[in-house]
Design a protein around this motif. Sequence first.
Motif, PDB file in Angstrom:
ATOM      1  N   UNK A  86      -5.616  29.844 -54.280  1.00 37.71           N
ATOM      2  CA  UNK A  86      -5.485  29.173 -55.559  1.00 37.71           C
ATOM      3  C   UNK A  86      -4.968  30.201 -56.552  1.00 37.71           C
ATOM      4  N   UNK A  87      -3.670  30.157 -56.864  1.00 39.75           N
ATOM      5  CA  UNK A  87      -3.059  31.190 -57.689  1.00 39.75           C
ATOM      6  C   UNK A  87      -3.662  31.216 -59.087  1.00 39.75           C
ATOM      7  N   UNK A  88      -4.018  30.047 -59.609  1.00 34.50           N
ATOM      8  CA  UNK A  88      -4.614  30.007 -60.942  1.00 34.50           C
ATOM      9  C   UNK A  88      -5.974  30.698 -60.935  1.00 34.50           C
ATOM     10  N   UNK A  89      -6.782  30.408 -59.911  1.00 30.19           N
ATOM     11  CA  UNK A  89      -8.093  31.048 -59.802  1.00 30.19           C
ATOM     12  C   UNK A  89      -7.937  32.553 -59.599  1.00 30.19           C
ATOM     13  N   UNK A  90      -6.937  32.957 -58.817  1.00 29.05           N
ATOM     14  CA  UNK A  90      -6.704  34.378 -58.569  1.00 29.05           C
ATOM     15  C   UNK A  90      -6.287  35.094 -59.849  1.00 29.05           C
ATOM     16  N   UNK A  91      -5.379  34.504 -60.601  1.00 32.25           N
ATOM     17  CA  UNK A  91      -4.948  35.125 -61.861  1.00 32.25           C
ATOM     18  C   UNK A  91      -6.117  35.248 -62.822  1.00 32.25           C
ATOM     19  N   UNK A  92      -6.927  34.206 -62.917  1.00 29.76           N
ATOM     20  CA  UNK A  92      -8.096  34.261 -63.805  1.00 29.76           C
ATOM     21  C   UNK A  92      -9.072  35.330 -63.332  1.00 29.76           C
ATOM     22  N   UNK A  93      -9.219  35.472 -62.014  1.00 30.51           N
ATOM     23  CA  UNK A  93     -10.119  36.495 -61.488  1.00 30.51           C
ATOM     24  C   UNK A  93      -9.601  37.896 -61.810  1.00 30.51           C
ATOM     25  N   UNK A  94      -8.304  38.108 -61.657  1.00 35.33           N
ATOM     26  CA  UNK A  94      -7.713  39.412 -61.989  1.00 35.33           C
ATOM     27  C   UNK A  94      -7.921  39.714 -63.468  1.00 35.33           C
ATOM     28  N   UNK A  95      -7.721  38.723 -64.308  1.00 36.83           N
ATOM     29  CA  UNK A  95      -7.937  38.917 -65.749  1.00 36.83           C
ATOM     30  C   UNK A  95      -9.387  39.251 -66.062  1.00 36.83           C
ATOM     31  N   UNK A  96     -10.309  38.760 -65.244  1.00 33.10           N
ATOM     32  CA  UNK A  96     -11.733  39.018 -65.460  1.00 33.10           C
ATOM     33  C   UNK A  96     -12.176  40.353 -64.885  1.00 33.10           C
ATOM     34  N   UNK A  97     -11.275  41.040 -64.172  1.00 37.35           N
ATOM     35  CA  UNK A  97     -11.619  42.366 -63.668  1.00 37.35           C
ATOM     36  C   UNK A  97     -11.684  42.519 -62.170  1.00 37.35           C
ATOM     37  N   UNK A  98     -11.408  41.446 -61.414  1.00 39.66           N
ATOM     38  CA  UNK A  98     -11.423  41.554 -59.951  1.00 39.66           C
ATOM     39  C   UNK A  98     -10.212  42.356 -59.484  1.00 39.66           C
ATOM     40  N   UNK A  99     -10.457  43.332 -58.606  1.00 34.98           N
ATOM     41  CA  UNK A  99      -9.372  44.160 -58.077  1.00 34.98           C
ATOM     42  C   UNK A  99      -9.308  44.110 -56.550  1.00 34.98           C
ATOM     43  N   UNK A 100     -10.123  43.238 -55.966  1.00 34.10           N
ATOM     44  CA  UNK A 100     -10.084  43.011 -54.528  1.00 34.10           C
ATOM     45  C   UNK A 100     -10.131  41.527 -54.239  1.00 34.10           C
ATOM     46  N   UNK A 101      -9.374  41.082 -53.227  1.00 33.29           N
ATOM     47  CA  UNK A 101      -9.286  39.659 -52.881  1.00 33.29           C
ATOM     48  C   UNK A 101      -9.190  39.587 -51.362  1.00 33.29           C
ATOM     49  N   UNK A 102     -10.255  39.126 -50.715  1.00 34.78           N
ATOM     50  CA  UNK A 102     -10.326  39.111 -49.254  1.00 34.78           C
ATOM     51  C   UNK A 102     -10.612  37.690 -48.796  1.00 34.78           C
ATOM     52  N   UNK A 103      -9.835  37.202 -47.845  1.00 37.98           N
ATOM     53  CA  UNK A 103     -10.076  35.877 -47.298  1.00 37.98           C
ATOM     54  C   UNK A 103     -11.293  35.900 -46.372  1.00 37.98           C
ATOM     55  N   UNK A 104     -12.042  34.831 -46.374  1.00 43.77           N
ATOM     56  CA  UNK A 104     -13.265  34.782 -45.567  1.00 43.77           C
ATOM     57  C   UNK A 104     -12.988  34.900 -44.076  1.00 43.77           C
ATOM     58  N   UNK A 105     -11.793  34.497 -43.672  1.00 45.48           N
ATOM     59  CA  UNK A 105     -11.489  34.602 -42.238  1.00 45.48           C
ATOM     60  C   UNK A 105     -11.029  35.998 -41.835  1.00 45.48           C
ATOM     61  N   UNK A 106     -10.899  36.893 -42.794  1.00 45.77           N
ATOM     62  CA  UNK A 106     -10.504  38.275 -42.478  1.00 45.77           C
ATOM     63  C   UNK A 106     -11.627  38.968 -41.717  1.00 45.77           C
ATOM     64  N   UNK A 107     -11.266  40.016 -40.989  1.00 46.25           N
ATOM     65  CA  UNK A 107     -12.260  40.767 -40.233  1.00 46.25           C
ATOM     66  C   UNK A 107     -13.179  41.560 -41.152  1.00 46.25           C
TER      67      UNK A 107
END
Length: 213
Positions: A86-107
């Motif tokens: 969700x690009x909108x959710x991701x952009x809002x998260x980055x603006x809020x200070x998130x600097x890591x984004x990992x998919x749940x299916x990742x190892x």
Amino acid sequence: MLRVLLGDHQLSLVEALAEAIAAESDLEVVGTAARADDVLRVVGSRPVDVAVLGSDTGPADLASLGAALREVRPGLALIALADHEDIVALVRAVRAGFRGWVHKEAGVQELVDVVRAVPRGETRIPPVELTRVLDHLLEAGAAATRSGPLDELTSRELEVLRALSGGVTRQEVADELDISVNTVRTHMRRILAKLGVHTSLEAVVIARRAGFR
């Protein structure tokens, strides 16, 4: 030793991740939570270096929760554990200070790598998502530039923004302008408010669109 908090509404996932992370010699799980209020309680009561948060840690949305956590503990490293794109959710998260984004299916090892990297000041977002975030920010910056937001800045604020656009640190800006780092931070807060953005990255995008280098 990095102290890690895990939060997600899927308790089985949290418990599995906690067990895997606890097996690493340099990581310690100091708390787990299923809801936003529990996450805030843990961060407010215990030393936490990294918060790994699911995108559905209700009732608060991820960006709002991240912003609240940074108010409680400004140096907290934030990592999103996402189960959808969700690009909108991701952009809002980055603006809020998130600097890591990992998919749940990742190892698990990928998550562990991100948990170690973000506190070092690195941004770990998958390349495809990062490109989309930058495109979104550039488009927002272009729209803001067309409306002439830099006209609202004082001469000192323009000096600070111009220096940051050159890729220097806040300490280097302070040294160059012979002011304190705290004064630089104050100017940046005012710059962000006037430009209507939330991060220094967005402000720099606007400045570079306006010709600052």
